[in-house]
Design a protein around this motif. Structure first.
Motif, PDB file in Angstrom:
ATOM      1  N   GLN A   1       0.731   4.238  -2.000  1.00 41.17           N
ATOM      2  CA  GLN A   1       0.096   5.615  -2.076  1.00 41.17           C
ATOM      3  C   GLN A   1       1.246   6.758  -2.463  1.00 41.17           C
ATOM      4  O   GLN A   1       1.289   7.876  -2.598  1.00 41.17           O
ATOM      5  CB  GLN A   1       0.240   5.661  -0.616  1.00 41.17           C
TER       6      GLN A   1
ATOM      7  N   LYS B   1       1.252  -0.487  -0.594  1.00 39.56           N
ATOM      8  CA  LYS B   1      -0.122  -0.506   0.155  1.00 39.56           C
ATOM      9  C   LYS B   1       0.874   1.086   0.080  1.00 39.56           C
ATOM     10  O   LYS B   1       0.731   2.266  -0.836  1.00 39.56           O
ATOM     11  CB  LYS B   1      -0.925  -0.093   1.792  1.00 39.56           C
TER      12      LYS B   1
ATOM     13  N   ASP C   1       0.792  10.590  -5.009  1.00 39.94           N
ATOM     14  CA  ASP C   1       0.674  10.967  -4.228  1.00 39.94           C
ATOM     15  C   ASP C   1       2.334  12.399  -4.955  1.00 39.94           C
ATOM     16  O   ASP C   1       2.110  13.592  -5.482  1.00 39.94           O
ATOM     17  CB  ASP C   1       1.860  11.307  -2.751  1.00 39.94           C
TER      18      ASP C   1
ATOM     19  N   ILE D   1      -6.684   3.510  -3.188  1.00 46.57           N
ATOM     20  CA  ILE D   1      -6.201   5.027  -3.372  1.00 46.57           C
ATOM     21  C   ILE D   1      -6.461   6.279  -4.349  1.00 46.57           C
ATOM     22  O   ILE D   1      -6.354   7.733  -4.399  1.00 46.57           O
ATOM     23  CB  ILE D   1      -5.106   4.900  -3.448  1.00 46.57           C
TER      24      ILE D   1
END
Ligand SMILES: C=Cc1c2[nH]c(c1C)Cc1[nH]c(c(CCC(=O)O)c1C)Cc1[nH]c(c(C)c1CCC(=O)O)Cc1[nH]c(c(C)c1C=C)C2
Ligand SMILES: C[C@H]1O[C@@H](n2cnc3c(N)ncnc32)[C@H](O)[C@@H]1O
Ligand code: SF4
Length: 452
Positions: free
Chosen positions: A155, A151, A159, A199
């Motif tokens: 992530q 994860k 970002d 996400i």
């Protein structure tokens, strides 16, 4: 169909470039020419933006089917020096361009990008973006391994702008997985796919291969049924490329006789295509299927689909810079490949040298042929002009196409060709009719994989 399959199952390039690497004219290539071709393309239209491919060559385990350039290691100390070298190489290109380039496309390939820790990937991407500007519409993607993507990887990359990921699935059958040394439970693929969606990734892709050792039609069917349950946005449905003669690729552990015959392989493809169509996927071009909502399919409909060393892409830029060991760059007027050995790559870069070891500058004939091969691969049709006929021997191309036409795979006029529905699985063979370099000099050793 079987007769055509056998007839057209010949060694042939996959046309991620034209001319293909074995036909590059190495003698008339120099680093100086390469740099000036990069600068020329960049200055012609700096607002067009550039694409960046970053090759991250490490994997913890060797999958024995894999044709990619990789180094097997469990030593994660290799991460930092490698990333520093890639950033240094990027700096060399930015110095050459003399300004912060506009970045339109960024792809992390491998090897296994998710071999690297999320922290190191963040350092890499932030370093790249520091010397560049992100374009208004941009496309950042990476290849994840379902067995080690976390994860935190998803992530962290989200970002910094990533919205697209593809996972290597290959096949879910345990016997096949054992043969290719890649044990990978369905659960792992399901998890990473769901995490990516949660996400906010807008395109999740799965790579599936037919023609693997011990794989029969039922295995492909089972793999696709499992795939349907998680409905990735894109599916790359590759024909296994058997090229054990390529140095260091590690294709071993099974015999040629363990591979499905070309007839079975074709049946696997036909069945797969039928199933994917029933599941709602559109045939985008060689090897690729996508849901109608995915931007790859939209690009096909809008006629903007493009193909480069990364495969199909919705955006075309004339300049594509490949960073990392073994990466290939495309300046539109030329190609160049980086050295493949990791230590040699890091050494050259640390000396301030753009680490290319071979390349090719396209002459006018190459440029015209490349355009038509791209049109065939991306739009399934192409038309040529009188001016182009002054430079390229289209009459011999039409002659090369005559048998394909007699078999109903293409329709031709004196200055155009269209790939028929029946001809689509044979786009590699159809492109070969335009490959004047291949016709002038047939390879006398094994180079390319079989087209079926
Ligand atoms: C993730 C691994 C990669 C795949 N393709 C590439 C990478 C880095 C990029 C690439 N593919 C080829 C070349 C050579 C240039 C050319 O000949 O046009 C590059 C830079 C061609 C190629 N790909 C595969 C083979 C066996 C070859 C060479 C010979 C041939 O054309 O048959 C295998 C293979 N690699 C990838 C895929 C999807 C694939 C086969 C379906 C991924
Ligand atoms: C990046 C993707 O390339 C595909 N891939 C890697 N090696 C081969 C090969 N020899 N034949 C076909 N596909 C291959 C895998 O599906 C991988 O996930
Ligand atoms: S398939 Fe992916 S993980 Fe396996 S060896 Fe090739 S690059 Fe590495």
């Amino acid at each position: 169909m079987c007769d055509l399959t056998q007839k057209y199952n010949v060694p042939g390039p996959r046309y991620t470039s034209y001319p293909t690497v074995p036909y590059w004219d190495l003698d008339s290539f120099s680093g100086k020419q390469w740099k000036s071709s990069v600068l020329k393309t960049f200055q012609e239209d700096p607002k067009e933006g550039i694409s960046i491919y970053i090759h991250l060559p490490f994997c913890e385990n060797m999958c024995t089917f894999c044709g990619c350039h990789k180094r097997i290691t469990k030593r994660h100390e290799v991460e930092r020096p490698y990333i520093n070298a890639v950033l240094k190489e990027w700096e060399l290109y930015c110095d050459l361009l003399g300004t912060r380039p506009l970045i339109k496309e960024l792809h992390l390939g491998g090897g296994t990008p998710t071999f690297f820790s999320p922290e190191n990937l963040k350092i890499l991407i932030e370093g790249i973006l520091r010397s560049g500007k992100v374009a208004e519409t941009y496309d950042f993607s990476f290849e994840g391994h379902p067995n080690n993507t976390t994860k935190a990887h998803l992530q962290t990359l989200y970002d910094v702008g990533f919205r697209k990921v593809s996972f290597g699935v290959q096949d879910y059958n345990l016997t096949v997985q054992r043969a290719i040394n890649r044990i990978q439970p369905f659960e792992n693929v399901k998890n990473v796919t769901e995490w990516a969606r949660e996400i906010g990734y807008t395109s999740v892709g799965h790579d599936i291969i037919y023609g693997l050792p011990f794989q029969d039609c039922a295995n492909v069917e089972e793999t696709l049924i499992k795939t349907k349950a998680i409905k990735p946005d894109r599916i790359a449905f590759y024909s296994y490329a058997h090229v054990p003669w390529l140095k260091g690729n590690g294709q071993r552990g099974y015999k040629d006789s363990d591979l499905p015959s070309s007839v079975v392989k074709k049946a696997q493809y036909e069945m797969g295509k039928r199933m994917l169509t029933e599941f709602g996927y559109k045939d985008v071009g060689m090897d690729h299927f996508a849901l109608p909502t995915d931007n790859l399919y939209k690009a096909l409909v809008q006629g903007t689909l493009h193909r480069n060393f990364m495969g199909y892409t919705p955006y075309k830029t004339n300049l594509m810079i490949g960073l990392g060991a073994s990466s290939i760059s495309d300046s539109w007027y030329g190609f160049a490949q980086n050295v493949k050995n990791v230590e040699e790559y890091e050494n050259l870069v640390s000396q301030g040298v753009i680490p290319i070891f071979r390349g090719h500058i396209l002459n006018l004939e190459d440029q015209i042929v490349r355009k038509h091969i791209l049109d065939i691969m991306c739009q399934f049709e192409t038309t040529w002009t009188n001016e182009e006929e002054q430079e390229v021997d289209f009459s011999s191309i039409l002659e090369n196409l005559s048998e394909l036409e007699a078999d109903g795979l293409v329709e031709t006029t004196s200055n155009s060709i269209k790939v028929t529905e029946k001809g689509r699985p044979f786009v590699r063979n159809i492109s070969m009719a335009f490959d004047l370099k291949l016709h002038r000099k047939k390879p006398n050793t094994r180079i390319f994989s079989m087209t079926v």
